[in-house]
Scaffold this motif. Structure first.
Motif, short mmCIF file in Angstrom:
data_model
loop_
_atom_site.label_atom_id
_atom_site.label_comp_id
_atom_site.label_asym_id
_atom_site.label_seq_id
_atom_site.Cartn_x
_atom_site.Cartn_y
_atom_site.Cartn_z
N HIS A 1 -3.29 5.37 4.56
CA HIS A 1 -3.31 4.75 5.98
C HIS A 1 -4.95 4.73 6.42
O HIS A 1 -5.19 4.70 7.62
CB HIS A 1 -2.64 5.47 7.17
CG HIS A 1 -1.23 5.45 6.76
ND1 HIS A 1 -0.49 4.40 7.00
CD2 HIS A 1 -0.22 6.41 6.12
CE1 HIS A 1 0.93 4.58 6.69
NE2 HIS A 1 0.76 5.64 5.95
N GLN B 1 -8.11 2.69 7.28
CA GLN B 1 -8.49 1.58 7.83
C GLN B 1 -9.04 0.57 7.06
O GLN B 1 -8.99 -0.62 7.30
CB GLN B 1 -9.52 1.68 9.11
CG GLN B 1 -9.65 0.58 9.69
CD GLN B 1 -8.34 -0.29 10.27
OE1 GLN B 1 -7.24 0.06 10.86
NE2 GLN B 1 -8.34 -1.67 10.09
N ASN C 1 0.87 -1.14 0.04
CA ASN C 1 0.21 -0.07 0.19
C ASN C 1 1.06 1.18 -0.07
O ASN C 1 1.70 1.34 0.83
CB ASN C 1 -1.03 0.07 1.15
CG ASN C 1 -1.74 1.03 1.59
OD1 ASN C 1 -1.50 2.13 1.00
ND2 ASN C 1 -2.79 0.90 1.87
N THR D 1 -5.10 -12.96 5.83
CA THR D 1 -3.92 -12.93 7.00
C THR D 1 -3.52 -14.26 6.80
O THR D 1 -4.08 -15.39 6.77
CB THR D 1 -4.32 -12.53 8.22
OG1 THR D 1 -5.04 -11.17 8.25
CG2 THR D 1 -2.97 -12.53 9.06
N ILE E 1 -7.87 -6.61 3.72
CA ILE E 1 -6.74 -7.77 3.67
C ILE E 1 -6.95 -8.63 4.87
O ILE E 1 -6.52 -9.72 4.70
CB ILE E 1 -5.26 -6.95 3.83
CG1 ILE E 1 -5.05 -6.08 2.60
CG2 ILE E 1 -4.28 -7.90 4.26
CD1 ILE E 1 -4.73 -6.80 1.31
N ALA E 2 -7.48 -8.16 5.90
CA ALA E 2 -7.63 -8.92 7.06
C ALA E 2 -8.19 -10.57 6.84
O ALA E 2 -7.43 -11.41 7.51
CB ALA E 2 -8.75 -8.39 8.24
N TYR F 1 1.30 -8.35 3.22
CA TYR F 1 0.86 -6.79 3.38
C TYR F 1 1.57 -5.83 3.92
O TYR F 1 2.05 -6.12 5.21
CB TYR F 1 -0.59 -6.77 3.86
CG TYR F 1 -1.29 -5.42 3.54
CD1 TYR F 1 -1.34 -4.91 2.30
CD2 TYR F 1 -1.56 -4.77 4.78
CE1 TYR F 1 -2.25 -3.69 2.27
CE2 TYR F 1 -1.79 -3.60 4.80
CZ TYR F 1 -2.21 -2.76 3.36
OH TYR F 1 -2.89 -1.58 3.43
N GLU F 2 2.14 -4.90 3.29
CA GLU F 2 2.78 -3.80 4.02
C GLU F 2 2.30 -2.28 3.56
O GLU F 2 2.16 -1.96 2.34
CB GLU F 2 4.33 -3.87 3.59
CG GLU F 2 5.13 -2.77 4.36
CD GLU F 2 6.67 -2.82 4.10
OE1 GLU F 2 7.16 -1.83 3.58
OE2 GLU F 2 6.94 -3.84 4.57
N ALA F 3 1.85 -1.49 4.54
CA ALA F 3 1.53 -0.19 4.33
C ALA F 3 2.62 0.67 4.55
O ALA F 3 3.29 0.66 5.64
CB ALA F 3 0.33 0.23 5.11
N TYR G 1 -8.43 -0.17 3.92
CA TYR G 1 -7.41 -1.19 3.26
C TYR G 1 -7.07 -2.42 4.14
O TYR G 1 -7.01 -3.51 3.69
CB TYR G 1 -6.18 -0.43 2.90
CG TYR G 1 -6.32 0.48 1.89
CD1 TYR G 1 -6.27 0.20 0.46
CD2 TYR G 1 -6.58 1.85 2.15
CE1 TYR G 1 -6.31 1.13 -0.60
CE2 TYR G 1 -6.93 2.75 0.97
CZ TYR G 1 -6.82 2.37 -0.36
OH TYR G 1 -6.96 3.36 -1.36
N SER G 2 -6.84 -2.22 5.34
CA SER G 2 -6.37 -3.26 6.30
C SER G 2 -7.61 -4.20 6.63
O SER G 2 -7.72 -5.31 6.68
CB SER G 2 -6.14 -2.68 7.94
OG SER G 2 -4.70 -1.75 7.80
N ASP G 3 -8.83 -3.65 6.46
CA ASP G 3 -10.14 -4.32 6.71
C ASP G 3 -10.13 -5.44 5.45
O ASP G 3 -10.67 -6.47 5.60
CB ASP G 3 -11.42 -3.33 6.66
CG ASP G 3 -11.48 -2.82 8.05
OD1 ASP G 3 -10.53 -3.18 9.09
OD2 ASP G 3 -12.16 -1.72 8.14
#
Length: 169
Positions: free
Chosen positions: A20, A22, A16, A32, A28-29, A37-39, A24-26
């Motif tokens: 930042h 959230q 990413n 896992t 990918i979650a 994944y790296e922001a 995006y993380s949601d």
């Protein structure tokens, strides 16, 4: 995901480029353990983000596609078979086709109408310019050439054309 699941020799790396949010993380979650994944702490631009993904990858080949591409269900299987049967290959490149041209925006419709889709093409005097939305390149060659944006002029745009020219040369 089906192309990575049950294939421990394959990995999916997503970088990413400094967003930042959230959401995006949601997204990918649920993946896992299947996705690396790296922001990034700040935006490095497309060349920097692509190079960071290459740094994180561990395979003999790096396979690139774009964030707006949907690959065929057997794409990695086909690619792996091609590379296994032709180990002398350093680069495999292809064509990107519109997924749903009828729902494309203005730019997409113009691309389809005038045949401006991302395809390997002649740059005049060079054999071909590769499309990095559909590219596999030997990892050590990619790193030896300095990856995407190997020259300052191409760090924010044209990094894919620049890499393909350096691969050809």
């Amino acid at each position: 995901m089906p192309q990575v699941l049950d294939h421990p020799e394959r990995e999916l790396v997503i970088v990413n480029d400094g967003t930042h949010d959230q959401r995006y993380s949601d997204v990918i979650a649920p993946f896992t353990g299947l996705v690396r994944y790296e922001a990034l702490p700040r935006s490095l631009g497309i060349a920097g983000a692509r190079n960071r993904s290459a740094e994180l990858a561990r395979g003999d080949y790096l396979v690139f596609t774009d964030d707006d591409c949907e690959v065929p269900l057997d794409w990695l299987d086909w690619l792996e078979a091609t590379l296994d049967t032709q180990p002398e290959l350093d680069v495999v490149a292809g064509t990107a086709l519109p997924l749903r041209p009828e729902t494309a925006g203005l730019v997409g419709r113009v691309q389809v109408h005038y045949g401006l889709l991302p395809t390997p093409h002649d740059l005049g005097g060079l054999d071909q310019c590769y499309v990095t939305a559909c590219l596999a390149v030997r990892s050590d060659m990619f790193r030896r050439l300095g990856g995407f944006g190997g020259r300052p002029l191409f760090s924010i745009a044209g990094e894919d054309t620049d890499l393909s020219v350096r691969l050809i040369r």
